[in-house]
Design a protein around this motif. Structure first.
Motif, PDB file in Angstrom:
ATOM      1  N   UNK A 123       4.646  12.242  -0.733  1.00 57.52           N
ATOM      2  CA  UNK A 123       5.850  11.648  -1.323  1.00 57.52           C
ATOM      3  C   UNK A 123       5.828  11.831  -2.841  1.00 57.52           C
ATOM      4  N   UNK A 124       4.674  11.590  -3.450  1.00 55.08           N
ATOM      5  CA  UNK A 124       4.573  11.727  -4.909  1.00 55.08           C
ATOM      6  C   UNK A 124       4.730  13.170  -5.362  1.00 55.08           C
ATOM      7  N   UNK A 125       4.225  14.118  -4.570  1.00 53.43           N
ATOM      8  CA  UNK A 125       4.396  15.539  -4.916  1.00 53.43           C
ATOM      9  C   UNK A 125       5.875  15.900  -5.005  1.00 53.43           C
ATOM     10  N   UNK A 172      14.241  10.631   4.789  1.00 54.57           N
ATOM     11  CA  UNK A 172      14.571  10.565   3.365  1.00 54.57           C
ATOM     12  C   UNK A 172      13.678  11.505   2.570  1.00 54.57           C
ATOM     13  N   UNK A 173      12.389  11.536   2.903  1.00 53.24           N
ATOM     14  CA  UNK A 173      11.455  12.410   2.204  1.00 53.24           C
ATOM     15  C   UNK A 173      11.797  13.875   2.441  1.00 53.24           C
ATOM     16  N   UNK A 230       4.073  10.670   3.727  1.00 55.64           N
ATOM     17  CA  UNK A 230       4.014   9.427   2.970  1.00 55.64           C
ATOM     18  C   UNK A 230       2.646   8.796   3.181  1.00 55.64           C
ATOM     19  N   UNK A 231       2.041   8.282   2.130  1.00 57.39           N
ATOM     20  CA  UNK A 231       0.680   7.755   2.213  1.00 57.39           C
ATOM     21  C   UNK A 231       0.562   6.628   3.234  1.00 57.39           C
ATOM     22  N   UNK A 232       1.506   5.686   3.223  1.00 55.97           N
ATOM     23  CA  UNK A 232       1.407   4.518   4.099  1.00 55.97           C
ATOM     24  C   UNK A 232       1.277   4.920   5.563  1.00 55.97           C
ATOM     25  N   UNK A 272       0.814  -1.230   0.000  1.00 53.02           N
ATOM     26  CA  UNK A 272       0.000   0.000   0.000  1.00 53.02           C
ATOM     27  C   UNK A 272       0.838   1.267   0.000  1.00 53.02           C
ATOM     28  N   UNK A 273       2.105   1.166  -0.408  1.00 59.84           N
ATOM     29  CA  UNK A 273       2.964   2.355  -0.388  1.00 59.84           C
ATOM     30  C   UNK A 273       3.436   2.678  -1.797  1.00 59.84           C
ATOM     31  N   UNK A 274       3.976   3.895  -1.959  1.00 57.19           N
ATOM     32  CA  UNK A 274       4.453   4.339  -3.256  1.00 57.19           C
ATOM     33  C   UNK A 274       5.974   4.404  -3.283  1.00 57.19           C
ATOM     34  N   UNK A 275       6.646   3.592  -2.464  1.00 60.97           N
ATOM     35  CA  UNK A 275       8.094   3.543  -2.441  1.00 60.97           C
ATOM     36  C   UNK A 275       8.512   2.145  -1.993  1.00 60.97           C
TER      37      UNK A 275
END
Length: 576
Positions: free
Chosen positions: A261-263, A147-148, A230-232, A38-41
């Protein structure tokens, strides 16, 4: 970049292994990418393996030695600090230290300075080491957040253009390592991890990832509190996130920017369709007639909110002397675009929309109430026609109609974060963050979630006509708190504090037990749990995640109060 950090870390670790064991030519390394559900990384892990059949025992020795990993890192730090290349400012490593232990094609991505910084940071916490059973037990949240945040600073530098200089340099700010940002003609100090609270006019204690403090601007920009999410780790805490962000907005002293995170990553590489577009003005009830005509009348089309990404809009605010005026024009234009003049006389439509308004105001415990039917111009828009999780509302009194675009319009945005949320939740969550960034320039704007409303957490905020916070969970006067409540208040979570605030106002006494467990009359085993208990009255308070215990307590003749219902002395049991 991330690649430089990874290659520098690997080279430095192998340097330490060489110093500890001698010849390590038989050891190989690779970096493993582990997808996060469910994460984008992805999580990255350094894997070290022995190429000799049966192994040489080096790795077994390393893992059996409690201080083995620390020793390797300390040996690497000592070697890098004492290498002759340290005296040459043009060198960031050499073949006597890091370059000797990696393939030649990676040399350009290896940095002695980066490696030293990472290893020293790790060694600073060497006394806090603890054993874990496997990589699934590793809490990567703090690592991901750092990290973000680092990528955020890199992204700032990427957005410089020929017409706009962007320079970001390290600087000590309030005894912390921060940055000095020059963007266009403006200069800002960027301070990481800033604690804000009542002393700053912010009703709820919070900690933005960064605060941008204006050093030199030619306009009237405010300090900007930036959150990188971060979405997660934030998908199930949006209610609390926006309790804090609205508190900052309503202080009147800051602007707030929420970036996912995606932004941030989108600045480097396009992330594709990751966000619901919440600024399609020509799809709103009155957008075609209102939005662009008003923007053009104020000469604000230079900003064009609908065509810029969230990170770009942040840099627009930071670099434009007229940023406050431009963003306010676009926010007003969109707020009025949400009004639907064709339904003013439709009672049923009003009744449906006013349910969310009433729920929002009830969750605030505010004196303000919804404008009555017949006196209201109202409207609603859903960015998704099907399977959506977002609703945007606006409302205006007919008495203020003569003020036209200067009328005090109200805006409400709601995100469905309940278990009933749809498959588009990730994109809608990202769109919700962006909508709040853009619409905060309307003074009377609320950004809430279904879960936050039902849990009554927004009682920490009581917006007045100008949107300033006049009451808060942390800001209750000492006179208003009985000695019993005062003793336990800091031990409560956000939902419990919201309930406590309401009960204090209703003169309900403090409970005698926090975190109550009901034992079975047969064997004493725990059969039910409650947030608070007044054992003398056999009364308990249940949070939303404890509702399954309601029947258990009632069967044992306990009176049950629910956090998502109005808490009154009558329900509690009369005077006392």
């Amino acid at each position: 970049s991330t690649k430089v950090r990874v290659e520098s870390f690997v080279a430095a670790f192998m340097l330490g292994m060489k110093k500890k064991f001698g010849n390590i030519d038989h050891l190989g390394t690779c970096v493993s990418e582990d997808p996060v559900p469910d994460a984008d990384y992805k999580n990255l892990y350094l894997v070290i393996y022995d190429t000799v059949p049966g192994g040489t025992g080096y790795l077994r020795q390393l893992m059996n030695d409690k201080h083995g990993m620390v020793d390797v890192m300390q040996l690497a730090v000592d070697a890098m600090q004492n290498c002759i290349c340290r005296d040459d400012e043009n060198k960031d490593g050499c073949y006597k230290c890091l370059y000797a232990y990696r393939q030649s094609q990676h040399i350009g991505e290896i940095s002695r300075r980066k490696a030293l910084s990472m290893f020293k940071s790790i060694l600073a916490g060497k006394n806090n080491l603890h054993k874990i059973e496997g990589i699934v037990n590793i809490d990567t949240n703090p690592l991901f957040d750092s990290e973000l945040e680092r990528r955020f600073v890199e992204a700032l530098e990427r957005l410089g253009t020929e017409n706009r200089i962007v320079e970001c340099n390290k600087k000590l700010i309030n005894e912390k390592e921060g940055y000095s940002l020059r963007i266009g003609d403006c200069t800002w100090d960027i301070e990481p991890q800033v604690d804000l609270g009542p002393a700053d006019g912010v009703a709820v204690n919070c900690r933005p990832d960064f605060v941008f403090w204006p050093v030199r601007t030619t306009g009237n920009q405010k300090p900007v509190a930036v959150f990188t999410d971060g979405f997660t780790f934030h998908k199930d805490r949006v209610a609390d996130d926006f309790l804090k962000r609205m508190a900052i907005m309503q202080s009147g002293k800051f602007r707030v920017w929420s970036l996912s995170y995606n932004d941030v990553q989108d600045v480097f590489t396009s992330r594709g369709d990751y966000m619901t577009n919440t600024w399609i003005y020509d799809k709103t009830p009155s957008g075609v007639k209102i939005y662009m005509p008003y923007v053009k009348s104020k000469n604000a089309q230079v900003l064009m909110v609908s065509k810029k990404k969230p990170f770009e809009l942040l840099t627009e605010y930071l670099s434009r002397s007229d940023a406050e005026e431009l963003f306010t024009v676009h926010a007003k234009a969109f707020a009025f675009s949400l009004l639907d003049y064709t339904v003013m006389n439709k009672q049923n439509t009003y009744n449906i929309q006013v349910e969310d308004w009433n729920s929002a105001y009830k969750s605030l415990d505010a004196m303000k109430r919804v404008i009555a039917f017949g006196k209201a111009i109202f409207g609603m828009w859903e960015p998704r026609q099907t399977l959506g999780n977002l609703w945007m509302y606006s409302m205006l009194s007919t008495d203020d109609r003569s003020m036209k675009m200067d009328a005090p319009i109200r805006v409400l945005a709601i995100l469905n974060d309940n278990d009933s949320r749809t498959e588009n939740y990730s994109k809608d969550w990202n769109g919700f963050l962006t909508f709040a960034n853009n619409m905060q320039f309307v003074p009377d704007a609320l950004f809430m979630t279904r879960r936050g409303i039902s849990s009554m957490i927004y009682t920490a905020l009581v917006p007045g006509e100008t949107g300033s916070a006049v009451d808060s969970v942390q800001g209750i006067t000492e006179d208003a708190i009985t000695s019993g409540w005062e003793e336990i208040f800091d031990c409560l979570d956000e939902i419990e504090k919201a309930c406590a605030t309401e009960m204090i106002k209703k003169h309900i006494p403090a409970p005698d037990i926090i975190g109550f467990e009901l034992g079975s009359s047969n064997n004493g085993a725990v059969i039910g749990e409650a947030s608070m208990a007044w054992t003398g009255r056999k009364t308990v308070l249940l949070l939303p995640n404890q509702l399954e215990n309601k029947e258990i307590f009632e069967k044992e003749n306990w009176k049950v109060l629910l956090s998502n219902e109005e808490l009154t002395m009558d329900k509690f049991g009369g005077e006392g």
